[in-house]
Scaffold this motif. Structure first.
Motif, mmCIF file in Angstrom:
data_model
loop_
_atom_site.group_PDB
_atom_site.id
_atom_site.type_symbol
_atom_site.label_atom_id
_atom_site.label_comp_id
_atom_site.label_asym_id
_atom_site.label_seq_id
_atom_site.Cartn_x
_atom_site.Cartn_y
_atom_site.Cartn_z
ATOM 1 N N ALA A 49 48.438 -1.089 36.819
ATOM 2 C CA ALA A 49 49.125 -0.172 37.735
ATOM 3 C C ALA A 49 49.572 1.084 37.000
ATOM 4 C CB ALA A 49 50.303 -0.870 38.389
ATOM 5 N N THR A 50 48.600 1.825 36.485
ATOM 6 C CA THR A 50 48.880 2.985 35.640
ATOM 7 C C THR A 50 49.755 3.998 36.371
ATOM 8 O OG1 THR A 50 46.689 2.656 34.708
ATOM 9 C CG2 THR A 50 47.823 4.672 34.120
ATOM 10 N N GLN A 51 50.740 4.498 35.644
ATOM 11 C CA GLN A 51 51.712 5.438 36.199
ATOM 12 C C GLN A 51 51.596 6.790 35.494
ATOM 13 O OE1 GLN A 51 55.392 3.446 35.374
ATOM 14 N NE2 GLN A 51 54.939 1.716 36.731
ATOM 15 N N PRO A 52 52.091 7.854 36.111
ATOM 16 C CA PRO A 52 52.042 9.179 35.450
ATOM 17 C C PRO A 52 52.677 9.168 34.065
ATOM 18 C CG PRO A 52 52.589 9.435 37.759
ATOM 19 C CD PRO A 52 52.594 7.949 37.493
ATOM 20 N N GLY A 53 53.719 8.368 33.889
ATOM 21 C CA GLY A 53 54.386 8.277 32.598
ATOM 22 C C GLY A 53 53.539 7.630 31.523
ATOM 23 N N ASP A 54 52.412 7.046 31.913
ATOM 24 C CA ASP A 54 51.495 6.458 30.932
ATOM 25 C C ASP A 54 50.578 7.500 30.311
ATOM 26 O OD1 ASP A 54 51.133 3.586 33.092
ATOM 27 O OD2 ASP A 54 52.466 3.837 31.364
ATOM 28 N N SER A 55 50.578 8.701 30.838
ATOM 29 C CA SER A 55 49.748 9.775 30.284
ATOM 30 C C SER A 55 50.170 10.057 28.849
ATOM 31 C CB SER A 55 49.887 11.049 31.123
ATOM 32 O OG SER A 55 49.371 10.863 32.423
ATOM 33 N N ALA A 56 49.224 9.908 27.931
ATOM 34 C CA ALA A 56 49.533 10.056 26.505
ATOM 35 C C ALA A 56 48.242 9.846 25.726
ATOM 36 C CB ALA A 56 50.582 9.039 26.062
ATOM 37 N N VAL A 57 48.344 9.952 24.406
ATOM 38 C CA VAL A 57 47.242 9.570 23.531
ATOM 39 C C VAL A 57 47.536 8.174 23.018
ATOM 40 C CG1 VAL A 57 45.949 10.109 21.442
ATOM 41 C CG2 VAL A 57 46.856 11.962 22.859
ATOM 42 N N TYR A 58 46.549 7.304 23.064
ATOM 43 C CA TYR A 58 46.701 5.922 22.634
ATOM 44 C C TYR A 58 45.862 5.676 21.380
ATOM 45 C CZ TYR A 58 49.116 5.041 26.963
ATOM 46 O OH TYR A 58 50.036 5.077 27.982
ATOM 47 N N PHE A 59 46.515 5.107 20.379
ATOM 48 C CA PHE A 59 45.850 4.796 19.123
ATOM 49 C C PHE A 59 45.839 3.291 18.894
ATOM 50 C CE2 PHE A 59 45.508 8.951 17.215
ATOM 51 C CZ PHE A 59 46.548 9.682 17.779
ATOM 52 N N CYS A 60 44.721 2.800 18.372
ATOM 53 C CA CYS A 60 44.737 1.456 17.826
ATOM 54 C C CYS A 60 44.784 1.582 16.307
ATOM 55 C CB CYS A 60 43.507 0.648 18.261
ATOM 56 S SG CYS A 60 41.942 1.330 17.714
ATOM 57 N N ALA A 61 45.333 0.588 15.666
ATOM 58 C CA ALA A 61 45.413 0.575 14.208
ATOM 59 C C ALA A 61 45.206 -0.851 13.733
ATOM 60 C CB ALA A 61 46.759 1.111 13.728
ATOM 61 N N GLY B 191 48.035 4.088 39.839
ATOM 62 C CA GLY B 191 47.993 2.799 40.506
ATOM 63 C C GLY B 191 46.822 1.924 40.079
ATOM 64 N N ASP B 192 45.779 2.554 39.534
ATOM 65 C CA ASP B 192 44.643 1.777 39.048
ATOM 66 C C ASP B 192 44.976 1.169 37.684
ATOM 67 O OD1 ASP B 192 41.900 3.886 40.291
ATOM 68 O OD2 ASP B 192 43.258 2.457 41.280
ATOM 69 N N ASN B 193 44.124 0.246 37.255
ATOM 70 C CA ASN B 193 44.263 -0.315 35.912
ATOM 71 C C ASN B 193 43.473 0.529 34.915
ATOM 72 O OD1 ASN B 193 45.754 -2.385 37.031
ATOM 73 N ND2 ASN B 193 44.004 -3.768 37.182
ATOM 74 N N SER B 194 43.992 0.659 33.716
ATOM 75 C CA SER B 194 43.322 1.414 32.652
ATOM 76 C C SER B 194 42.893 0.447 31.560
ATOM 77 C CB SER B 194 44.273 2.447 32.034
ATOM 78 O OG SER B 194 44.787 3.336 32.999
ATOM 79 N N THR C 81 42.622 7.945 22.073
ATOM 80 C CA THR C 81 42.080 8.204 23.409
ATOM 81 C C THR C 81 43.167 8.829 24.246
ATOM 82 O OG1 THR C 81 40.410 6.440 23.461
ATOM 83 C CG2 THR C 81 41.313 7.131 25.563
ATOM 84 N N THR C 82 42.849 9.958 24.861
ATOM 85 C CA THR C 82 43.810 10.609 25.755
ATOM 86 C C THR C 82 43.678 10.015 27.139
ATOM 87 O OG1 THR C 82 43.717 12.677 24.504
ATOM 88 C CG2 THR C 82 44.550 12.793 26.760
ATOM 89 N N LEU C 83 44.741 9.444 27.645
ATOM 90 C CA LEU C 83 44.759 8.872 29.000
ATOM 91 C C LEU C 83 45.373 9.895 29.946
ATOM 92 C CD1 LEU C 83 44.375 6.478 30.945
ATOM 93 C CD2 LEU C 83 46.692 5.744 30.344
ATOM 94 N N GLN C 84 44.602 10.281 30.957
ATOM 95 C CA GLN C 84 45.087 11.213 31.977
ATOM 96 C C GLN C 84 45.233 10.439 33.281
ATOM 97 O OE1 GLN C 84 41.911 14.077 31.909
ATOM 98 N NE2 GLN C 84 42.803 15.255 30.218
ATOM 99 N N VAL C 85 46.394 10.526 33.889
ATOM 100 C CA VAL C 85 46.656 9.817 35.128
ATOM 101 C C VAL C 85 46.712 10.824 36.271
ATOM 102 C CG1 VAL C 85 48.209 8.256 36.350
ATOM 103 C CG2 VAL C 85 47.962 8.085 33.860
ATOM 104 N N LYS C 86 45.808 10.664 37.207
ATOM 105 C CA LYS C 86 45.729 11.580 38.350
ATOM 106 C C LYS C 86 46.603 11.069 39.482
ATOM 107 C CE LYS C 86 41.315 10.999 38.306
ATOM 108 N NZ LYS C 86 39.849 11.057 38.627
ATOM 109 N N PRO C 87 47.431 11.932 40.058
ATOM 110 C CA PRO C 87 48.325 11.472 41.143
ATOM 111 C C PRO C 87 47.559 11.195 42.431
ATOM 112 C CG PRO C 87 48.548 13.833 40.802
ATOM 113 C CD PRO C 87 47.624 13.339 39.715
#
Lengths: 110, 109
Positions: B79-91, B16-19, B103-109
Motif C-alpha cells: 500500500a505504497t504512500q506518497p511518504g514512501d517516495s525516496a531512494v532505496y538502497f540495499c547493503a 496504494g499499489d504494492n512496490s 532505486t528512486t521510488l516515485q509514488v503517483k497520486p
C-alpha cells in the motif's frame, strides 16, 4: 537524544585547502564510520572506528584522515582538497546491525 | 570484487499499489543485508534487515525476501504512500557494509 550530528551542512573549498568535517553522536555507540555519496552511486566507506583510539581504512581512504579521541566524536580531515573530493559526506554510528546516519555535509571543491 | 547492485534506477508506482524493489549481490559470505531509505537532503534511514540464514522478514508494511540461490533480495512495500517516495538502497555486510547504487521510488497520486 540528538542522534548523529554533522557540521557544517555545506562547504566550498579551493583546491589545496584543508578542512575538518565534524561528526558527533550522543548514543554511546562504539562503532562510527564515514561515507561519501556521489551521484548515481551508493555510499562508499572512507574510514571507520570500532572505539576510541581505534581507526581503520575503508574502501576509499586516500586523501582523508580520521582520529577518535572520544566515543562521541569522529572528525574527518581533508588534508589537501581536490575536485574529486566534491561529494556528500555522511557520518554514521552503529549499534548491533543498525546504522544511524547524520544529515550529511555537502562539499564542493573548486 | 564484491558488489551489491539494484536492478532499476527508478520505479514509479500508483499510490496504494504494492512496490517491489530488487537487489542483486555477488558475495555469498555476506552475513546480513539491510535496506535503507533516503529522502531528499537527508541521510539514509534504516528500514529492515535480514540475516543470511533467513528467507523472509516482515516489518510494518515492508517485507524483505532473500533468495540465496540466485543471490537476490527484494524489498516489498505494501500500500505504497506518497511518504514512501525516496531512494532505496540495499547493503550487504561482509565485515563492512557494501551499498548498492539506489532505486528512486516515485509514488503517483
Amino acid at each position: 537524544n540528538a542522534g548523529v550530528t554533522q557540521t557544517p551542512k555545506f562547504q566550498v573549498l579551493k583546491t589545496g585547502q584543508s578542512m575538518t568535517l565534524q561528526c558527533a553522536q550522543d548514543m554511546n555507540h562504539e562503532y562510527m564510520s564515514w561515507y561519501r555519496q556521489d551521484p548515481g552511486m551508493g555510499l562508499r566507506l572512507i574510514h571507520y572506528s570500532v572505539g576510541a583510539g581505534i581507526t581503520d581504512q575503508g574502501e576509499v581512504p586516500n586523501g582523508y584522515n580520521v582520529s577518535r579521541s572520544t566515543t562521541e566524536d569522529f572528525p574527518l580531515r581533508l588534508l589537501s582538497a581536490a575536485p574529486s573530493q566534491t561529494s556528500v559526506y555522511f557520518c554514521a554510528s552503529s549499534f548491533a546491525r543498525t546504522q544511524y546516519f547524520g544529515p550529511g555535509t555537502r562539499l564542493l571543491v573548486l | 570484487g564484491e558488489s551489491v547492485g539494484l536492478h532499476l534506477p527508478t520505479l514509479s508506482v500508483q499510490e496504494g499499489d504494492n512496490s517491489i524493489i530488487n537487489c542483486a549481490y555477488s558475495n555469498s559470505a555476506s552475513d546480513y543485508f539491510i535496506w535503507y531509505k533516503q529522502e531528499s537532503g537527508k541521510g539514509p534511514q534504516f528500514i529492515i534487515d535480514i540475516r543470511s540464514n533467513m528467507d523472509k522478514r516482515q516489518g510494518q508494511r515492508v517485507t524483505v525476501l532473500l533468495n540465496k540461490t540466485v543471490k537476490h533480495l527484494s524489498l516489498q512495500i505494501a500500500a505504497t504512500q506518497p511518504g514512501d517516495s525516496a531512494v532505496y538502497f540495499c547493503a550487504g555486510h561482509t565485515g563492512k557494509l557494501i551499498f548498492g547504487q539506489g532505486t528512486t521510488l516515485q509514488v503517483k497520486p
